[in-house]
Design an enzyme around this catalytic site. Structure first.
Site, short mmCIF file in Angstrom:
data_model
loop_
_atom_site.label_atom_id
_atom_site.label_comp_id
_atom_site.label_asym_id
_atom_site.label_seq_id
_atom_site.Cartn_x
_atom_site.Cartn_y
_atom_site.Cartn_z
N SER A 168 -11.27 24.13 31.08
CA SER A 168 -12.11 23.21 30.29
C SER A 168 -12.14 23.72 28.85
O SER A 168 -11.85 24.90 28.60
CB SER A 168 -13.54 23.23 30.86
OG SER A 168 -14.45 22.59 29.99
N TYR A 204 -21.01 27.35 34.52
CA TYR A 204 -19.76 26.62 34.27
C TYR A 204 -18.94 27.31 33.19
O TYR A 204 -17.73 27.52 33.35
CB TYR A 204 -20.11 25.19 33.86
CG TYR A 204 -18.96 24.23 33.78
CD1 TYR A 204 -18.54 23.52 34.90
CD2 TYR A 204 -18.31 23.99 32.57
CE1 TYR A 204 -17.48 22.62 34.83
CE2 TYR A 204 -17.26 23.09 32.48
CZ TYR A 204 -16.85 22.40 33.61
OH TYR A 204 -15.80 21.50 33.51
P1 NAD Z 1 -15.15 14.90 39.90
O1 NAD Z 1 -16.55 15.18 40.31
O2 NAD Z 1 -14.71 13.49 39.64
O3 NAD Z 1 -14.13 15.51 40.99
C1 NAD Z 1 -14.32 16.78 41.54
C2 NAD Z 1 -13.49 16.91 42.81
O4 NAD Z 1 -13.71 18.22 43.38
C3 NAD Z 1 -13.88 15.90 43.90
O5 NAD Z 1 -12.72 15.47 44.57
C4 NAD Z 1 -14.77 16.73 44.83
O6 NAD Z 1 -14.81 16.23 46.16
C5 NAD Z 1 -14.05 18.07 44.76
N1 NAD Z 1 -14.87 19.20 45.19
C6 NAD Z 1 -16.11 19.57 44.76
N2 NAD Z 1 -16.53 20.65 45.45
C7 NAD Z 1 -15.54 20.99 46.31
C8 NAD Z 1 -15.38 22.02 47.29
N3 NAD Z 1 -16.32 22.90 47.53
N4 NAD Z 1 -14.23 22.05 48.00
C9 NAD Z 1 -13.26 21.11 47.80
N5 NAD Z 1 -13.36 20.13 46.89
C10 NAD Z 1 -14.49 20.06 46.16
O7 NAD Z 1 -14.90 15.83 38.63
P2 NAD Z 1 -13.76 15.85 37.49
O8 NAD Z 1 -14.41 15.56 36.21
O9 NAD Z 1 -12.56 15.10 37.91
O10 NAD Z 1 -13.44 17.43 37.48
C11 NAD Z 1 -12.23 17.99 37.93
C12 NAD Z 1 -12.02 19.33 37.23
O11 NAD Z 1 -11.89 19.11 35.83
C13 NAD Z 1 -13.19 20.31 37.40
O12 NAD Z 1 -12.69 21.62 37.58
C14 NAD Z 1 -13.92 20.18 36.07
O13 NAD Z 1 -14.65 21.35 35.77
C15 NAD Z 1 -12.75 19.97 35.13
N6 NAD Z 1 -13.11 19.37 33.84
C16 NAD Z 1 -13.70 18.13 33.77
C17 NAD Z 1 -14.02 17.61 32.53
C18 NAD Z 1 -14.66 16.26 32.37
O14 NAD Z 1 -15.06 15.92 31.24
N7 NAD Z 1 -14.76 15.45 33.41
C19 NAD Z 1 -13.73 18.33 31.37
C20 NAD Z 1 -13.14 19.58 31.47
C21 NAD Z 1 -12.83 20.08 32.72
#
Ligand code: NAD
Length: 261
Positions: free
Chosen positions: A143, A156
């Protein structure tokens, strides 16, 4: 179909960024192991739909990646059922916001387990098979918070900084094994993880989600646009290509200029 013959495991691929990456992997011809939580019927629809649309093998395993033995098990299952594990995308992640002195211990433990320790265990269990094949790609979804901090996100930010560090260590250890290890550092992406933060912010400020979307972007990003999951997926595809064969150990920003200012 540049990834035909390769097998990819994308963790947390039932939603958001992971789902976008899984789709791109299948579109490139890779066989796929999906993972993440959600409604069983919806997940089966997704699995069967990707397999049919792109004529690739797609399996699903609902491993809870906060448990190290389940990380080991999903990797072993991928290798057994799909024949190999060539591309590991450590994407699953969760968020919780509160100031340090009010941050619940259980939330700290959960975020460290999923956002950081699962990345370590995934790399630990995937690297031996990649070394044996002299080819592997590990892409850790970190991130902008792997590079800079924001208030209220102690677990985080600590976990994502840890992911960037662990990425560098694994990259230098595997540099001559045909393996690259990189971290992608997205800015704001409009997924359920961020939608929840927007709803909470709108409630707290007595505004609405569109107002909070604009404010959220303006607080950190020079570019007032969300990055799309497909744009992150395109970067993952590039990191798997021959063009990126000497790129390793990098935190790669895709963040509308967030960490540039
Ligand atoms: P999201 O909530 O849409 O998806 C998260 C996914 O992780 C889901 O499929 C969920 O079921 C799965 N998950 C959660 N806990 C779990 C566990 N214990 N075991 C297995 N699967 C699990 O979130 P997103 O925004 O798509 O995030 C995905 C990644 O991107 C994360 O690592 C997040 O930190 C990172 N990220 C997101 C953003 C943003 O702005 N959305 C920015 C930077 C980084």
């Amino acid at each position: 179909m540049s990834l035909k013959g390769k097998v990819a495991l994308v963790t947390g691929s039932t939603s958001g960024i992971g789902l976008g990456i899984a789709r791109a992997m299948a579109a490139e011809g890779a066989d796929l192991m999906l993972n993440g939580f959600g409604d069983a019927g919806e997940i089966e629809k997704l699995r069967a739909g990707l397999a049919k649309e792109f004529s690739v093998k797609v399996e699903y395993d609902g491993a809870d990646l906060s448990k190290p033995d389940q990380v080991a098990a999903i990797i072993a299952k991928t290798q057994k059922d799909l024949g190999s594990l060539d591309i590991l995308v450590n994407n699953a992640g969760i968020q919780y916001v509160a100031p340090v002195d009010e941050f619940p211990e259980a939330k700290w433990d959960a975020i460290i387990a999923i956002n950081l320790s699962a990345v370590f265990y995934g790399m630990k269990y995937a690297i031996p098979g990649m070394k044996a094949k002299k080819w592997g790609r590990i892409i850790n979804i970190a991130s902008a918070h792997g590079i800079v901090a924001s208030p209220q996100k102690v677990a985080y930010v600590a976990a994502k900084h840890g992911v960037v560090g662990a990425t560098k260590v694994a990259a230098i250890e595997t540099a001559n094994d045909g393996i690259t290890v990189n971290a992608i550092c997205p800015g704001w992406v409009l997924t359920p993880l961020v939608e929840k933060q927007l709803e909470d912010r709108a409630k707290a400020a007595g505004t609405d989600v569109p107002t909070e979307e604009k404010k959220m972007l303006a607080e950190t990003q020079p570019m007032l646009k969300f990055t799309k999951p497909e744009q992150i997926a395109a970067l993952v595809v590039f990191l798997c290509s021959e063009g990126a064969a000497t790129m390793t150990g990098q935190p790669i920003s895709i963040d509308g200029g967030w960490v540039a200012h």
